[in-house]
Design a protein around this motif. Structure first.
Motif, PDB file in Angstrom:
ATOM      1  N   ASP A  43     -24.859  69.908  18.665  1.00 35.74           N
ATOM      2  CA  ASP A  43     -24.606  71.213  18.054  1.00 35.74           C
ATOM      3  C   ASP A  43     -23.546  72.015  18.809  1.00 35.74           C
ATOM      4  OD1 ASP A  43     -25.329  72.947  15.875  1.00 35.74           O
ATOM      5  OD2 ASP A  43     -26.294  74.271  17.325  1.00 35.74           O
ATOM      6  N   HIS A  44     -22.930  71.412  19.816  1.00 36.27           N
ATOM      7  CA  HIS A  44     -21.955  72.141  20.639  1.00 36.27           C
ATOM      8  C   HIS A  44     -20.752  72.571  19.817  1.00 36.27           C
ATOM      9  CE1 HIS A  44     -19.385  73.283  23.969  1.00 36.27           C
ATOM     10  NE2 HIS A  44     -18.436  72.554  23.401  1.00 36.27           N
ATOM     11  N   ARG A  45     -20.299  73.784  20.087  1.00 33.16           N
ATOM     12  CA  ARG A  45     -19.028  74.284  19.572  1.00 33.16           C
ATOM     13  C   ARG A  45     -18.438  75.201  20.642  1.00 33.16           C
ATOM     14  NH1 ARG A  45     -21.957  77.022  15.664  1.00 33.16           N
ATOM     15  NH2 ARG A  45     -23.112  75.058  15.468  1.00 33.16           N
ATOM     16  N   SER A 159     -27.897  74.805  26.152  1.00 35.44           N
ATOM     17  CA  SER A 159     -29.352  74.816  26.031  1.00 35.44           C
ATOM     18  C   SER A 159     -29.936  76.201  26.291  1.00 35.44           C
ATOM     19  CB  SER A 159     -29.968  73.807  27.010  1.00 35.44           C
ATOM     20  OG  SER A 159     -29.908  74.269  28.351  1.00 35.44           O
ATOM     21  N   LEU A 160     -29.174  77.052  26.989  1.00 31.13           N
ATOM     22  CA  LEU A 160     -29.612  78.418  27.288  1.00 31.13           C
ATOM     23  C   LEU A 160     -29.127  79.429  26.246  1.00 31.13           C
ATOM     24  CD1 LEU A 160     -28.924  78.446  31.146  1.00 31.13           C
ATOM     25  CD2 LEU A 160     -31.153  78.256  30.025  1.00 31.13           C
ATOM     26  N   GLY A 161     -28.448  78.940  25.216  1.00 34.03           N
ATOM     27  CA  GLY A 161     -27.913  79.841  24.202  1.00 34.03           C
ATOM     28  C   GLY A 161     -26.625  80.516  24.606  1.00 34.03           C
ATOM     29  N   LEU A 162     -25.964  80.003  25.635  1.00 31.55           N
ATOM     30  CA  LEU A 162     -24.691  80.553  26.075  1.00 31.55           C
ATOM     31  C   LEU A 162     -23.543  79.793  25.425  1.00 31.55           C
ATOM     32  CD1 LEU A 162     -25.464  80.982  29.878  1.00 31.55           C
ATOM     33  CD2 LEU A 162     -25.511  82.745  28.095  1.00 31.55           C
ATOM     34  N   VAL A 195     -17.607  81.363  30.253  1.00 32.38           N
ATOM     35  CA  VAL A 195     -19.057  81.316  30.023  1.00 32.38           C
ATOM     36  C   VAL A 195     -19.536  82.710  29.655  1.00 32.38           C
ATOM     37  CG1 VAL A 195     -21.314  80.698  30.973  1.00 32.38           C
ATOM     38  CG2 VAL A 195     -19.256  79.525  31.810  1.00 32.38           C
ATOM     39  N   GLY A 196     -20.347  82.805  28.626  1.00 31.62           N
ATOM     40  CA  GLY A 196     -20.905  84.097  28.253  1.00 31.62           C
ATOM     41  C   GLY A 196     -21.807  83.973  27.045  1.00 31.62           C
ATOM     42  N   LYS A 197     -22.366  85.097  26.658  1.00 34.45           N
ATOM     43  CA  LYS A 197     -23.178  85.141  25.445  1.00 34.45           C
ATOM     44  C   LYS A 197     -22.227  85.206  24.263  1.00 34.45           C
ATOM     45  CE  LYS A 197     -27.376  85.449  23.669  1.00 34.45           C
ATOM     46  NZ  LYS A 197     -28.377  84.378  23.872  1.00 34.45           N
ATOM     47  N   PRO A 198     -22.251  84.213  23.384  1.00 34.65           N
ATOM     48  CA  PRO A 198     -21.265  84.201  22.288  1.00 34.65           C
ATOM     49  C   PRO A 198     -21.502  85.331  21.300  1.00 34.65           C
ATOM     50  CG  PRO A 198     -22.881  82.448  21.995  1.00 34.65           C
ATOM     51  CD  PRO A 198     -23.143  83.049  23.345  1.00 34.65           C
ATOM     52  N   ASP A 199     -20.415  85.891  20.808  1.00 37.59           N
ATOM     53  CA  ASP A 199     -20.481  86.901  19.758  1.00 37.59           C
ATOM     54  C   ASP A 199     -20.618  86.165  18.430  1.00 37.59           C
ATOM     55  OD1 ASP A 199     -20.155  88.885  17.900  1.00 37.59           O
ATOM     56  OD2 ASP A 199     -18.347  89.738  18.800  1.00 37.59           O
ATOM     57  N   LEU A 200     -21.827  86.151  17.888  1.00 38.76           N
ATOM     58  CA  LEU A 200     -22.097  85.362  16.691  1.00 38.76           C
ATOM     59  C   LEU A 200     -21.332  85.874  15.476  1.00 38.76           C
ATOM     60  CD1 LEU A 200     -25.923  84.676  17.118  1.00 38.76           C
ATOM     61  CD2 LEU A 200     -23.973  83.274  17.830  1.00 38.76           C
ATOM     62  N   ALA A 201     -20.919  87.147  15.512  1.00 35.36           N
ATOM     63  CA  ALA A 201     -20.129  87.683  14.404  1.00 35.36           C
ATOM     64  C   ALA A 201     -18.734  87.064  14.371  1.00 35.36           C
ATOM     65  CB  ALA A 201     -20.023  89.200  14.522  1.00 35.36           C
TER      66      ALA A 201
END
Length: 283
Positions: A43-45, A159-162, A195-201
């Protein structure tokens, strides 16, 4: 404990869906168990847009522990990583790599180092010249070790949602990057990783890959440029580009542009001479 039939069916459907997403075609026949690790990998992108805010305490150390769990040739562990989170420091590196906006936006930028300096110092402590470090094999070993370690960190981050994205452009100005990071001789930044929390928008989808028939050879190398397969892949990538509102271009044309002239390497065509100036002998 064996999976129940219901759980097995659900896992099989999930795996088939992930494979279909990765190839944008009927998935290869895989009768294998699903796992959380396989899920994260398939599922990696790449993430090129990030939410503001620092990562949770301990995240960096956990990613590095994952990186250090990767295989390493002869246990030489010939890599290092520089973690950069200071905005001004990131901005200077971003300018050297493009400029590159996502380095500025991501809360953490990891610069992965092919590092023979540590081994050279150890050789000196034992009173040996370390001649084995002078050969291109040792540089290749260090670069491969860094790549293996970084990919472990990427899987852990997924795996951490990052979100993460490799930045090869950190090699555009390797001497300036080495000076910026204070690297010793025989150490070079081979790539960066945001590395960071992706902006899903603003999230990207899973980018399709070549069909397995183009990359998987059994027993002996076979034809890997069959026109029908490449044409099908061009179509899958065009569909992805349209969905992501990207400029349309066939993958085959993109490849030809990327390797068509030395100018397309954006300064990296001089990497051999730069490596030697940074202390690598490359015999």
């Amino acid at each position: 404990m064996p999976l129940s039939a219901e759980v097995h069916d659900t896992a099989a459907e999930r795996l088939a869906g992930l494979l279909r997403q990765r190839y944008r075609a009927d998935p290869p026949a895989v009768d294998a168990p699903w796992s959380a690790a396989i899920d994260a990998i398939l599922d990696h992108r790449s993430a090129r847009a990030y939410l503001p805010g620092a990562l949770p305490e301990g995240t960096l150390e956990l990613l590095i522990a994952a990186a250090q769990s990767a295989p390493t040739s002869s246990n030489l562990q010939a890599w290092s990583v520089v973690a950069v989170s200071d905005p001004d420091h990131k901005a200077r590196l971003a300018k050297l790599a493009g400029p590159n906006a996502q380095i500025n936006e991501a809360p953490l930028f990891l610069v992965w180092i092919a590092d023979l300096a540590r081994a050279r110092a150890i050789a000196g402590q034992y009173g040996v010249p370390g001649d084995g470090l002078d050969y291109i094999e040792s540089f290749l070993l260090a670069a491969l070790d860094a790549a293996l370690a970084a990919q472990n960190a990427v899987v852990a981050a997924d795996s951490l949602g990052l979100g993460t994205c490799y930045i090869g452009a950190i090699r555009n100005h390797p001497e300036a990057v080495a000076a910026e990071l204070g690297l010793p001789p025989e150490a070079i930044a081979v790539f960066g990783l945001t590395v960071g929390k992706p902006d899903l928008a603003r999230a990207s989808d899973v980018k399709p890959r070549l069909p397995q028939a183009s990359v998987l050879h059994r027993e002996r190398y076979g034809a890997s440029t069959r026109p029908d397969e490449l044409a099908a892949y061009n179509g899958a990538l065009r569909q992805f580009q349209a969905e992501q509102k990207m400029a349309p271009i066939d993958w085959t044309e993109q490849v030809s542009r990327r390797i068509g002239t030395s100018a397309a390497l954006k300064g990296r065509e001089r990497l051999t001479e730069v490596l030697r100036r940074l202390g690598f002998k490359l015999l």
